[in-house]
Motif scaffolding. Structure first.
Motif, PDB file in Angstrom:
ATOM      1  N   ALA A 154       0.828  -1.200   0.000  1.00  0.00           N
ATOM      2  CA  ALA A 154       0.000   0.000   0.000  1.00  0.00           C
ATOM      3  C   ALA A 154       0.863   1.251   0.000  1.00  0.00           C
ATOM      4  CB  ALA A 154      -0.922   0.014   1.223  1.00  0.00           C
ATOM      5  N   SER A 155       0.318   2.326  -0.574  1.00  0.00           N
ATOM      6  CA  SER A 155       0.989   3.619  -0.515  1.00  0.00           C
ATOM      7  C   SER A 155       0.009   4.773  -0.361  1.00  0.00           C
ATOM      8  CB  SER A 155       1.849   3.841  -1.769  1.00  0.00           C
ATOM      9  OG  SER A 155       1.031   4.032  -2.903  1.00  0.00           O
ATOM     10  N   HIS A 156      -1.273   4.544  -0.612  1.00  0.00           N
ATOM     11  CA  HIS A 156      -2.269   5.607  -0.538  1.00  0.00           C
ATOM     12  C   HIS A 156      -3.025   5.543   0.793  1.00  0.00           C
ATOM     13  CE1 HIS A 156      -2.143   4.997  -5.135  1.00  0.00           C
ATOM     14  NE2 HIS A 156      -1.271   5.906  -4.781  1.00  0.00           N
ATOM     15  N   GLU A 157      -3.584   6.664   1.209  1.00  0.00           N
ATOM     16  CA  GLU A 157      -4.185   6.753   2.532  1.00  0.00           C
ATOM     17  C   GLU A 157      -5.218   5.658   2.785  1.00  0.00           C
ATOM     18  OE1 GLU A 157      -3.659   9.280   0.545  1.00  0.00           O
ATOM     19  OE2 GLU A 157      -2.654  10.881   1.663  1.00  0.00           O
ATOM     20  N   ARG A 158      -6.161   5.495   1.883  1.00  0.00           N
ATOM     21  CA  ARG A 158      -7.227   4.504   2.092  1.00  0.00           C
ATOM     22  C   ARG A 158      -6.674   3.088   2.086  1.00  0.00           C
ATOM     23  NH1 ARG A 158     -11.733   4.850  -2.042  1.00  0.00           N
ATOM     24  NH2 ARG A 158     -12.622   3.245  -0.667  1.00  0.00           N
ATOM     25  N   SER A 159      -5.703   2.825   1.211  1.00  0.00           N
ATOM     26  CA  SER A 159      -5.147   1.470   1.183  1.00  0.00           C
ATOM     27  C   SER A 159      -4.294   1.189   2.418  1.00  0.00           C
ATOM     28  CB  SER A 159      -4.335   1.253  -0.099  1.00  0.00           C
ATOM     29  OG  SER A 159      -3.257   2.164  -0.188  1.00  0.00           O
ATOM     30  N   LEU A 160      -3.583   2.197   2.921  1.00  0.00           N
ATOM     31  CA  LEU A 160      -2.811   2.020   4.154  1.00  0.00           C
ATOM     32  C   LEU A 160      -3.739   1.728   5.328  1.00  0.00           C
ATOM     33  CD1 LEU A 160      -0.306   4.946   3.593  1.00  0.00           C
ATOM     34  CD2 LEU A 160       0.353   2.526   3.769  1.00  0.00           C
ATOM     35  N   ARG A 161      -4.866   2.421   5.382  1.00  0.00           N
ATOM     36  CA  ARG A 161      -5.819   2.170   6.461  1.00  0.00           C
ATOM     37  C   ARG A 161      -6.454   0.793   6.318  1.00  0.00           C
ATOM     38  NH1 ARG A 161      -7.103   7.744   5.528  1.00  0.00           N
ATOM     39  NH2 ARG A 161      -8.988   7.194   4.374  1.00  0.00           N
ATOM     40  N   LEU A 162      -6.734   0.395   5.083  1.00  0.00           N
ATOM     41  CA  LEU A 162      -7.295  -0.944   4.859  1.00  0.00           C
ATOM     42  C   LEU A 162      -6.307  -2.014   5.308  1.00  0.00           C
ATOM     43  CD1 LEU A 162      -9.470  -2.826   3.709  1.00  0.00           C
ATOM     44  CD2 LEU A 162      -8.350  -2.622   1.469  1.00  0.00           C
ATOM     45  N   GLY A 163      -5.029  -1.829   4.975  1.00  0.00           N
ATOM     46  CA  GLY A 163      -4.020  -2.785   5.411  1.00  0.00           C
ATOM     47  C   GLY A 163      -3.926  -2.856   6.925  1.00  0.00           C
ATOM     48  N   GLY A 164      -3.981  -1.686   7.576  1.00  0.00           N
ATOM     49  CA  GLY A 164      -3.944  -1.673   9.028  1.00  0.00           C
ATOM     50  C   GLY A 164      -5.127  -2.394   9.638  1.00  0.00           C
ATOM     51  N   LEU A 170       2.256  -4.921   6.321  1.00  0.00           N
ATOM     52  CA  LEU A 170       2.201  -4.148   5.083  1.00  0.00           C
ATOM     53  C   LEU A 170       3.582  -3.992   4.480  1.00  0.00           C
ATOM     54  CD1 LEU A 170      -0.040  -2.635   7.169  1.00  0.00           C
ATOM     55  CD2 LEU A 170      -0.478  -1.393   5.032  1.00  0.00           C
ATOM     56  N   PHE A 171       3.628  -3.990   3.158  1.00  0.00           N
ATOM     57  CA  PHE A 171       4.777  -3.504   2.405  1.00  0.00           C
ATOM     58  C   PHE A 171       4.410  -2.081   1.970  1.00  0.00           C
ATOM     59  CE2 PHE A 171       5.249  -8.171   1.395  1.00  0.00           C
ATOM     60  CZ  PHE A 171       6.419  -8.349   2.130  1.00  0.00           C
ATOM     61  N   VAL A 172       5.048  -1.102   2.577  1.00  0.00           N
ATOM     62  CA  VAL A 172       4.686   0.294   2.351  1.00  0.00           C
ATOM     63  C   VAL A 172       5.702   0.942   1.430  1.00  0.00           C
ATOM     64  CG1 VAL A 172       4.382   2.554   3.423  1.00  0.00           C
ATOM     65  CG2 VAL A 172       3.502   0.496   4.560  1.00  0.00           C
ATOM     66  N   ASN A 173       5.215   1.480   0.333  1.00  0.00           N
ATOM     67  CA  ASN A 173       6.068   2.158  -0.635  1.00  0.00           C
ATOM     68  C   ASN A 173       5.656   3.617  -0.683  1.00  0.00           C
ATOM     69  OD1 ASN A 173       7.679   2.939  -2.758  1.00  0.00           O
ATOM     70  ND2 ASN A 173       7.187   1.168  -4.033  1.00  0.00           N
ATOM     71  N   TYR A 174       6.240   4.412   0.214  1.00  0.00           N
ATOM     72  CA  TYR A 174       5.888   5.825   0.254  1.00  0.00           C
ATOM     73  C   TYR A 174       7.115   6.715   0.394  1.00  0.00           C
ATOM     74  CZ  TYR A 174       3.017   9.949   1.129  1.00  0.00           C
ATOM     75  OH  TYR A 174       2.418  11.180   1.025  1.00  0.00           O
ATOM     76  N   GLY A 175       8.255   6.127   0.716  1.00  0.00           N
ATOM     77  CA  GLY A 175       9.476   6.903   0.838  1.00  0.00           C
ATOM     78  C   GLY A 175      10.149   6.682   2.178  1.00  0.00           C
ATOM     79  N   LEU A 176      11.465   7.000   2.219  1.00  0.00           N
ATOM     80  CA  LEU A 176      12.277   6.745   3.407  1.00  0.00           C
ATOM     81  C   LEU A 176      12.568   7.997   4.218  1.00  0.00           C
ATOM     82  CD1 LEU A 176      14.880   4.190   1.992  1.00  0.00           C
ATOM     83  CD2 LEU A 176      12.797   3.726   3.299  1.00  0.00           C
ATOM     84  N   HIS A 177      12.060   9.164   3.812  1.00  0.00           N
ATOM     85  CA  HIS A 177      12.227  10.353   4.632  1.00  0.00           C
ATOM     86  C   HIS A 177      11.386  10.226   5.897  1.00  0.00           C
ATOM     87  CE1 HIS A 177      13.175  12.784   0.721  1.00  0.00           C
ATOM     88  NE2 HIS A 177      14.218  12.092   1.151  1.00  0.00           N
ATOM     89  N   ALA A 178      11.796  10.903   6.948  1.00  0.00           N
ATOM     90  CA  ALA A 178      11.070  10.819   8.216  1.00  0.00           C
ATOM     91  C   ALA A 178       9.601  11.213   8.054  1.00  0.00           C
ATOM     92  CB  ALA A 178      11.747  11.695   9.268  1.00  0.00           C
ATOM     93  N   THR A 199       1.023  -5.354  13.764  1.00  0.00           N
ATOM     94  CA  THR A 199       1.006  -5.131  12.320  1.00  0.00           C
ATOM     95  C   THR A 199       2.417  -4.737  11.894  1.00  0.00           C
ATOM     96  OG1 THR A 199      -1.285  -4.328  12.448  1.00  0.00           O
ATOM     97  CG2 THR A 199      -0.069  -3.874  10.425  1.00  0.00           C
ATOM     98  N   ASP A 200       3.119  -5.655  11.253  1.00  0.00           N
ATOM     99  CA  ASP A 200       4.484  -5.378  10.820  1.00  0.00           C
ATOM    100  C   ASP A 200       4.470  -4.479   9.588  1.00  0.00           C
ATOM    101  OD1 ASP A 200       5.659  -6.903  12.803  1.00  0.00           O
ATOM    102  OD2 ASP A 200       5.670  -8.727  11.601  1.00  0.00           O
ATOM    103  N   ILE A 201       5.393  -3.533   9.559  1.00  0.00           N
ATOM    104  CA  ILE A 201       5.513  -2.635   8.412  1.00  0.00           C
ATOM    105  C   ILE A 201       6.923  -2.744   7.851  1.00  0.00           C
ATOM    106  CG2 ILE A 201       5.482  -0.244   7.619  1.00  0.00           C
ATOM    107  CD1 ILE A 201       3.460   0.379   9.795  1.00  0.00           C
ATOM    108  N   TRP A 202       7.016  -3.138   6.588  1.00  0.00           N
ATOM    109  CA  TRP A 202       8.283  -3.142   5.859  1.00  0.00           C
ATOM    110  C   TRP A 202       8.246  -1.986   4.872  1.00  0.00           C
ATOM    111  CZ3 TRP A 202      12.422  -6.800   5.939  1.00  0.00           C
ATOM    112  CH2 TRP A 202      12.265  -7.834   6.860  1.00  0.00           C
ATOM    113  N   GLN A 203       9.210  -1.089   4.990  1.00  0.00           N
ATOM    114  CA  GLN A 203       9.335   0.016   4.045  1.00  0.00           C
ATOM    115  C   GLN A 203      10.005  -0.499   2.774  1.00  0.00           C
ATOM    116  OE1 GLN A 203       7.964   2.878   4.870  1.00  0.00           O
ATOM    117  NE2 GLN A 203       7.676   2.443   7.059  1.00  0.00           N
ATOM    118  N   VAL A 204       9.371  -0.286   1.630  1.00  0.00           N
ATOM    119  CA  VAL A 204       9.917  -0.735   0.353  1.00  0.00           C
ATOM    120  C   VAL A 204      10.820   0.350  -0.225  1.00  0.00           C
ATOM    121  CG1 VAL A 204       9.376  -1.468  -1.999  1.00  0.00           C
ATOM    122  CG2 VAL A 204       7.943  -2.219  -0.091  1.00  0.00           C
TER     123      VAL A 204
END
Length: 341
Positions: A154-164, A170-178, A199-204
């Protein structure tokens, strides 16, 4: 560095020989997770490749990252995931998303969030041995003895919430900046609400690590264009964490990039003046020393687990070996020294 992040990688399985070698390297260097992409228009079948990978990396957790429920029905994919969970004892993660290159390369449309709001819980119930109504009957995997964990890309707000709300991780592809990590994690937490489960989060992130660094930086535009197209999609870049000076170039990039990453995409990123911005947000690249510093910065920014995409790196096998021989040991030594202080 606050803690040593878990490090995994996934790749496009081009040949059986490549798959086996990548598994050997994951095992040799002690990566925390290894996975294969599901994009049949570009590479081998993911389930065949994942089974091969299991034989070469018998002690490393395994993943398909990610499949979809358009080209493969959730019942069939659930059965495949449960099968691999039985075969691969260290654990299997079944990653699924709306569908990007796997469906677009064949002229299909990805799943809607309404579809996924049904299919994600349904496949998780299958993993738990529950019967799931299908309309004219029930789907059940009565033979399954192990369960796969179900992750949502997921990377979009609604999809991130659905994953949560519905996934094990989740495999989150949104960026590595803080700011990127904080913004995406906040949406996952909103979706999870008061649910106490983990809920484990892996940053892609893309990865390209070479001895000289220059060849890595020259190649990184291919996968950065792919990542930008996935993250932005049809949304306004201004609402996706993109600084004002890059909004118009990002619109042009999203309109023109290919879901089959090529040198043309890298050239396009360079022409639009986006190489520096995109590589810093969506990638770790350079020589081993530069990659080490960038991973440490990502950890300080809040990344607890990083899943590297290397399928379109300058030399995927060489990148994973070089990173594993030089960066992983230094990362772990640095983290251990920091913890001892």
């Amino acid at each position: 560095m606050n803690q040593i992040p878990k490090i995994g990688f996934f790749f496009w399985p081009d040949t059986p020989q490549m798959v086996l070698r990548m598994g050997e390297l994951a095992e040799e260097h002690g990566y925390d997770l290894v996975g294969v992409a599901d994009s049949p228009g570009q590479c081998m079948d993911s389930w065949v490749a994942a089974t091969l990978l299991s034989t070469a990396a018998p002690s490393v957790p395994l993943s398909v990252c990610v499949s979809n429920f358009v080209s493969r029905h959730w019942t069939t994919s659930g059965a495949a995931a449960a099968s691999l969970a039985m075969v691969h004892k260290p654990g299997f993660i079944f990653g699924v998303g709306a569908g990007h290159s796997a469906v677009r390369n064949f002229g299909m449309q990805g799943s809607t969030l309404d579809n996924l709001a049904h299919d994600l819980p349904a496949v998780r119930k299958l993993m738990h041995g529950e019967a799931v109504p299908t309309g004219s009957g029930d789907a059940v995997l009565s033979w399954a003895r192990e369960r796969a964990r179900v992750f949502f890309a997921a990377s979009h707000e609604r999809s991130l919430r659905l994953g949560g709300a519905t996934a094990d991780g989740l495999f989150v592809n949104y960026g590595l900046h803080a700011d990127d990590i904080a913004a995406s994690t906040r949406q996952v937490e909103l979706g999870r609400g008061d649910d106490p489960r983990r809920t484990d989060i892996w940053q892609v992130s893309a990865l390209d690590c070479t001895e000289d660094g220059a060849s890595a930086r020259a190649a990184i535009g291919k996968i950065c264009a792919f990542a930008a197209g996935y993250v932005i999609g049809k949304r306004d870049p201004a609402n996706r964490g993109v600084p004002a000076e890059y909004v118009e170039p990002m619109r042009e990039l999203v309109a023109q990039y290919s879901t089959r990453p090529s040198q043309a995409d890298s050239d396009l990123v360079e022409r639009l003046g986006l190489t520096d911005y995109l590589s810093k947000r969506f990638a770790i690249c350079g020589d081993p020393g530069e990659c080490l510093a960038q991973v440490q910065a990502a950890a300080d920014a809040g990344a607890k687990s990083i899943m590297f995409s290397v399928g379109r790196a300058s030399d995927p096998v060489r990148v994973i070996d070089l990173f594993g021989r030089h960066v992983l040991p230094a990362l772990r030594a640095s983290g251990a020294a920091h913890a001892a202080v």
